[in-house]
Design a protein around this motif. Structure first.
Motif, mmCIF file in Angstrom:
data_model
loop_
_atom_site.group_PDB
_atom_site.id
_atom_site.type_symbol
_atom_site.label_atom_id
_atom_site.label_comp_id
_atom_site.label_asym_id
_atom_site.label_seq_id
_atom_site.Cartn_x
_atom_site.Cartn_y
_atom_site.Cartn_z
ATOM 1 N N ALA A 1 0.857 -1.182 0.000
ATOM 2 C CA ALA A 1 0.000 0.000 0.000
ATOM 3 C C ALA A 1 0.896 1.236 0.000
ATOM 4 O O ALA A 1 2.051 1.173 0.450
ATOM 5 C CB ALA A 1 -0.897 -0.007 1.230
ATOM 6 N N PRO A 2 0.398 2.358 -0.507
ATOM 7 C CA PRO A 2 1.218 3.577 -0.521
ATOM 8 C C PRO A 2 1.749 3.904 0.872
ATOM 9 O O PRO A 2 1.010 3.896 1.859
ATOM 10 C CB PRO A 2 0.232 4.653 -1.004
ATOM 11 C CG PRO A 2 -0.766 3.895 -1.828
ATOM 12 C CD PRO A 2 -0.917 2.566 -1.143
ATOM 13 N N GLY A 3 3.043 4.133 0.938
ATOM 14 C CA GLY A 3 3.667 4.522 2.198
ATOM 15 C C GLY A 3 4.148 3.372 3.058
ATOM 16 O O GLY A 3 4.881 3.597 4.037
ATOM 17 N N TYR A 4 3.785 2.128 2.698
ATOM 18 C CA TYR A 4 4.147 1.015 3.579
ATOM 19 C C TYR A 4 5.650 0.756 3.604
ATOM 20 O O TYR A 4 6.260 0.665 4.685
ATOM 21 C CB TYR A 4 3.412 -0.260 3.162
ATOM 22 C CG TYR A 4 3.852 -1.472 3.959
ATOM 23 C CD1 TYR A 4 3.691 -1.513 5.341
ATOM 24 C CD2 TYR A 4 4.461 -2.555 3.326
ATOM 25 C CE1 TYR A 4 4.113 -2.615 6.081
ATOM 26 C CE2 TYR A 4 4.883 -3.667 4.055
ATOM 27 C CZ TYR A 4 4.713 -3.691 5.424
ATOM 28 O OH TYR A 4 5.142 -4.771 6.148
ATOM 29 N N LEU A 5 6.265 0.609 2.437
ATOM 30 C CA LEU A 5 7.700 0.342 2.403
ATOM 31 C C LEU A 5 8.497 1.516 2.975
ATOM 32 O O LEU A 5 9.500 1.325 3.668
ATOM 33 C CB LEU A 5 8.160 0.024 0.988
ATOM 34 C CG LEU A 5 7.594 -1.258 0.370
ATOM 35 C CD1 LEU A 5 8.145 -1.459 -1.039
ATOM 36 C CD2 LEU A 5 7.889 -2.475 1.236
ATOM 37 N N GLU A 6 8.028 2.723 2.702
ATOM 38 C CA GLU A 6 8.671 3.902 3.289
ATOM 39 C C GLU A 6 8.588 3.849 4.812
ATOM 40 O O GLU A 6 9.544 4.193 5.522
ATOM 41 C CB GLU A 6 8.014 5.179 2.774
ATOM 42 C CG GLU A 6 8.251 5.466 1.297
ATOM 43 C CD GLU A 6 7.246 4.775 0.374
ATOM 44 O OE1 GLU A 6 7.210 5.125 -0.823
ATOM 45 O OE2 GLU A 6 6.494 3.883 0.853
#
Length: 438
Positions: free
Chosen positions: A209-214
């Motif tokens: 999901a957007p932002g997860y890996l960050e």
């Protein structure tokens, strides 16, 4: 072909021979007879492109080739040419070959988020090397793995967490903990609970999901642990530079394999120079036994890797894999819906890495219905433990697959209506790989 008329007598005899000589009858558990319907486990004679032939003379459209490793198709001419050229020059020497430098340069140009690379033969070796290195640089013993990923390594630190943990001391299992994919709060709770104990976070970057890996990157930095991306599957299939290249999040270490050699045995541990040099000769601190393999830098395998990477970047292979996968997924979903089983035969995953689920009357995963489905695909010339595509597949191959799926789904509907797939399984159901008893 009518599934009841479909038999594999020569394959059956070959399987008996294999089981008498090789524990499990195969060198990879995922290739075992138990993964296929009873007496319908083809033994392969040869393959070319997207097709394989069994010893009974049947030809199949093949998916998931080489457990996702053969992404360009079997006997790819560009890869084979590079391999033959190096074999004629010798494959292993008393000192490094210049091919090792060329292969490292090619890899780091393809995966520019890494600064150094070391090659080996299989994914387990490089993933375990990443764990050892993380433990060395952090001085911590505990490893946190993503519990939603089915496999990271054949070594004790991971296998201890599976139902097949026989022979592994309990103390080893206690050092591996798990975190759920996509849940940053749960991962932070884990890191807080084991404050100062976790050496690394290990996960397949998958479909975040957007932002997860960050967020994971930030958590690893805040808690002082090493972030490791297992790119065995995502490498090349997500982008030429893997998931890290696609999503723009740089791990400390990453591991590649499978598609890297198009079936030839080559894997890679890559990462930050500061960490990787701990396994080298230009570091003043305590040495780390990172990787040391007699066959890890065989010239023909490295030549295969270079040819694969060049083919991907020059021919747009990743985009082709996604286009083929999109066409296949649409066709399978339409066939399932047309037979009234759209909620039971379900295609999932990224277009370049499709899998399917077979669900029962109550929407639960079912090995019995998977058996039914596989039997009908096999009888109609489709070998598909998954729907993972290769770039060698043609539109005609996809059409043939969809036609076979449509026939299987018609029978699937009959089984659902009867409330019992047993009359259509042809014997014992297929089994999960990870189980405590044979």
């Amino acid at each position: 072909m009518d599934v009841e008329e479909f038999g594999l007598p020569r394959s059956r005899a070959a399987n008996e021979r294999l089981h008498a000589l090789v524990p499990g009858g195969a060198h990879t558990y995922a290739k075992g007879c138990d993964q296929y319907p009873e007496n319908l486990a083809p033994v392969i004679s040869h393959g070319r492109g997207a097709h394989v032939w069994d010893v009974d003379g049947n030809r199949y459209v093949e998916y998931g080739s080489g457990l996702r490793s053969v992404s360009l198709g079997h006997a790819h001419p560009r890869v084979n040419e590079a391999v033959h050229r190096e074999i004629d020059r010798g494959v292993s020497f008393a000192r490094p070959s210049v091919v090792e430098a060329r292969a490292a340069e090619r890899f780091l140009a393809t995966v520019p988020t890494a600064e150094m690379v070391k090659f080996a033969k299989n994914g387990s070796d490089v993933t375990t090397a990443a764990v050892r290195l993380a433990r060395a640089v952090t001085g911590r013993a505990r490893v946190a793995v993503c519990g939603d990923h089915p496999f990271f390594s054949a070594d004790d630190w991971f296998v201890a967490t599976t139902p097949m943990s026989a022979g592994i001391p309990a103390a080893v299992a206690e050092l591996t903990v798990s975190f759920p994919y996509g849940d940053l709060a749960a991962t932070e709770d884990l890191l807080t609970r084991y404050a100062g104990e976790v050496a690394c976070l290990v996960l397949e970057p998958g479909e975040p999901a957007p932002g997860y890996l960050e967020g994971l990157r930030a958590l690893a930095d805040r808690h002082g642990c090493v972030l490791v991306f297992d790119e065995m599957i995502t490498g090349l299939r997500w982008s030429e530079a893997g998931a890290q290249g696609l999503y723009g999040v740089v791990p400390d270490l990453s591991t590649f394999g499978k598609a890297l050699g198009n079936g030839f045995a080559v894997s890679a541990l890559a990462g930050r120079r500061e960490l990787m040099e701990r396994g080298g000769l230009r570091h003043p601190g305590e040495r780390v036994f990172l990787l040391s393999t007699t066959h890890g830098a065989e010239t023909h395998a490295l030549a295969a890797a270079m040819a694969v990477q060049s083919t991907y970047t020059e021919e747009g292979v990743t985009a082709r894999l996604h286009a083929i996968g999109d066409r296949l997924a649409a066709g399978v979903r339409a066939a399932a819906a047309g037979a009234g089983v759209g909620g039971h035969v379900v295609v999932r995953g990224r277009a370049s890495n499709l899998v399917f689920a077979t669900l029962d009357e109550r929407g639960r995963p079912s090995q019995e219905y998977r058996t039914l489905f596989l039997r009908h695909l096999l009888a109609n010339g489709v070998l598909a433990p998954s729907f993972v595509v290769s770039s060698a597949l043609t539109d005609a191959d996809v059409d043939r697959t969809v036609e076979a799926v449509a026939g299987a789904c018609t029978v699937y509907r009959k089984a659902l209506d009867a409330g019992d797939p047993t009359p259509w399984t042809g014997g014992r159901p297929v089994r999960p790989v990870f189980r405590s008893r044979a």
